[in-house]
Scaffold this motif. Structure first.
Motif, PDB file in Angstrom:
ATOM      1  N   THR A 145     -19.370  -6.053  27.050  1.00 34.24           N
ATOM      2  CA  THR A 145     -18.784  -5.626  28.190  1.00 34.24           C
ATOM      3  C   THR A 145     -17.751  -4.649  28.183  1.00 34.24           C
ATOM      4  OG1 THR A 145     -19.145  -8.072  28.866  1.00 34.24           O
ATOM      5  CG2 THR A 145     -17.892  -6.774  30.389  1.00 34.24           C
ATOM      6  N   TYR A 151     -15.486  -2.369  31.132  1.00 37.90           N
ATOM      7  CA  TYR A 151     -14.967  -1.912  32.696  1.00 37.90           C
ATOM      8  C   TYR A 151     -14.140  -0.788  32.755  1.00 37.90           C
ATOM      9  CZ  TYR A 151     -14.671  -7.257  31.786  1.00 37.90           C
ATOM     10  OH  TYR A 151     -14.826  -8.503  31.472  1.00 37.90           O
ATOM     11  N   TYR A 160     -11.447   0.562  35.572  1.00 42.15           N
ATOM     12  CA  TYR A 160     -10.625   0.146  36.566  1.00 42.15           C
ATOM     13  C   TYR A 160      -9.650   1.563  37.073  1.00 42.15           C
ATOM     14  CZ  TYR A 160     -10.881  -4.749  35.544  1.00 42.15           C
ATOM     15  OH  TYR A 160     -11.388  -5.975  35.251  1.00 42.15           O
ATOM     16  N   PRO A 180      -4.735  -3.379  39.139  1.00 47.49           N
ATOM     17  CA  PRO A 180      -5.953  -2.550  38.881  1.00 47.49           C
ATOM     18  C   PRO A 180      -7.064  -3.101  39.450  1.00 47.49           C
ATOM     19  CG  PRO A 180      -4.999  -3.128  36.794  1.00 47.49           C
ATOM     20  CD  PRO A 180      -4.111  -4.097  37.859  1.00 47.49           C
ATOM     21  N   LEU A 218      -8.193   3.068  33.876  1.00 43.17           N
ATOM     22  CA  LEU A 218      -8.154   2.093  32.688  1.00 43.17           C
ATOM     23  C   LEU A 218      -9.569   1.628  32.434  1.00 43.17           C
ATOM     24  CD1 LEU A 218      -5.296  -0.042  34.121  1.00 43.17           C
ATOM     25  CD2 LEU A 218      -5.126   1.322  32.154  1.00 43.17           C
ATOM     26  N   SER A 229     -14.730  -6.292  26.487  1.00 48.13           N
ATOM     27  CA  SER A 229     -14.685  -7.696  25.968  1.00 48.13           C
ATOM     28  C   SER A 229     -16.025  -8.071  25.501  1.00 48.13           C
ATOM     29  CB  SER A 229     -14.310  -8.728  27.451  1.00 48.13           C
ATOM     30  OG  SER A 229     -15.322  -8.471  28.262  1.00 48.13           O
ATOM     31  N   GLU A 287     -10.617 -12.885  27.885  1.00 44.54           N
ATOM     32  CA  GLU A 287      -9.869 -11.840  27.286  1.00 44.54           C
ATOM     33  C   GLU A 287     -10.446 -10.606  27.384  1.00 44.54           C
ATOM     34  OE1 GLU A 287      -8.319 -12.770  23.726  1.00 44.54           O
ATOM     35  OE2 GLU A 287      -6.867 -10.741  23.661  1.00 44.54           O
ATOM     36  N   ALA A 288     -10.059  -9.441  27.851  1.00 51.10           N
ATOM     37  CA  ALA A 288     -10.478  -8.126  27.925  1.00 51.10           C
ATOM     38  C   ALA A 288      -9.363  -7.451  27.144  1.00 51.10           C
ATOM     39  CB  ALA A 288     -10.682  -7.727  29.056  1.00 51.10           C
ATOM     40  N   PHE A 317      -7.524  -3.734  26.890  1.00 56.14           N
ATOM     41  CA  PHE A 317      -7.508  -2.287  27.605  1.00 56.14           C
ATOM     42  C   PHE A 317      -7.179  -1.388  26.769  1.00 56.14           C
ATOM     43  CE2 PHE A 317      -8.020  -3.371  32.114  1.00 56.14           C
ATOM     44  CZ  PHE A 317      -7.960  -4.889  32.200  1.00 56.14           C
ATOM     45  N   GLY A 318      -7.626  -0.040  27.136  1.00 48.10           N
ATOM     46  CA  GLY A 318      -7.044   1.072  26.593  1.00 48.10           C
ATOM     47  C   GLY A 318      -5.836   1.594  27.223  1.00 48.10           C
ATOM     48  N   GLN A 319      -5.077   2.550  26.841  1.00 45.41           N
ATOM     49  CA  GLN A 319      -3.912   3.160  27.520  1.00 45.41           C
ATOM     50  C   GLN A 319      -4.059   3.613  28.930  1.00 45.41           C
ATOM     51  OE1 GLN A 319      -1.756   4.794  23.850  1.00 45.41           O
ATOM     52  NE2 GLN A 319      -0.239   3.298  24.562  1.00 45.41           N
TER      53      GLN A 319
END
Lengths: 116, 114
Positions: free
Chosen positions: A31, A33, A35, A43, A91, A95, A104-105, A107-109
């Protein structure tokens, strides 16, 4: 393990220009995403992929935003043409396929976009 | 998806326990409750997840009453580094597709003071 990689970290463009963001999710994560986070807000989900198929793009402004996930791995998000209100942090998160029970996913910075 | 309501902001002091309550009156049977933390200039980070009763990990505890219409994130003995935005999510686990829908609200801005 390596985290979610995003590039560029920062981008400044003029309105009506185009811009693209790149995301490399954690290896094996099904998955992905995208945002949009405007300063001071939570987000907002733009698009969600399961492997290389779109499962939710209901909040993606499709007249100017597009996204693709190549071979179910990397993804790009494009804005063309950009508007001032697109200034935000974009963003990417990924996951794994939920074999058990996990929300729980990772995230990048993010990429901070400023449209002037 | 269930709508969540949580305080806009909270203040605390170092060493205190902080409890952030989230209301989710129309939570569905297959919804899990998840909390994320976000520091400035970073993406959100998963803290804890639960379905009912109490869940504890090395970072926080999550209390969920029997009716599941609310949940409370408890941070023991906070420090300055716990200053962040905390988001309560009621995620739908799409068993048939094997993925989650994660919708963020405005979150709670926690400020920890010396």
């Amino acid at each position: 393990e390596a985290g979610v990689a995003q590039s560029p970290r920062y981008k400044i463009i003029e309105k009506r220009q185009s811009v693209a963001f790149w995301c490399n999710p954690i290896s094996g994560h099904a998955t992905l995403y995208w945002y949009q986070q405007i300063l001071g807000q939570g987000p907002k989900l733009l698009i969600q992929f399961q492997n290389n198929g779109v499962v939710d793009d209901s909040q993606l402004p499709k007249d100017r935003f597009s996204a693709e996930r190549l071979k179910g791995v990397d993804s790009t998000l494009k804005i063309q043409p950009a508007k001032l209100e697109d200034s935000a942090v974009y963003l990417c998160a990924s996951s794994p396929r939920t074999q058990g029970i996990s929300t729980e996913a990772f995230f990048g910075q993010g990429t901070r976009l400023t449209v002037v | 998806l269930a709508k969540t309501t949580q305080p806009i902001s909270m203040d605390s002091y170092e060493g205190q326990e902080v409890n952030i309550t989230c209301s989710h009156n129309n939570i569905a049977t297959n919804d899990y409750i998840t909390w994320y933390q976000q520091f400035p200039s970073q993406g959100p980070r998963f803290i804890i997840q639960g379905y009912k009763t109490k869940v504890t990990n090395e970072v926080a505890s999550l209390f969920i009453p029997a009716d599941r219409k609310s949940s409370t994130l408890s941070l023991p003995r906070v420090s300055l580094s716990d200053t962040a935005v905390y988001y309560c999510l009621v995620g739908v686990l799409m068993f048939s597709g094997g993925y989650n829908k994660l919708i963020f609200g405005a979150g709670t801005r926690l400020a920890v003071h010396p």
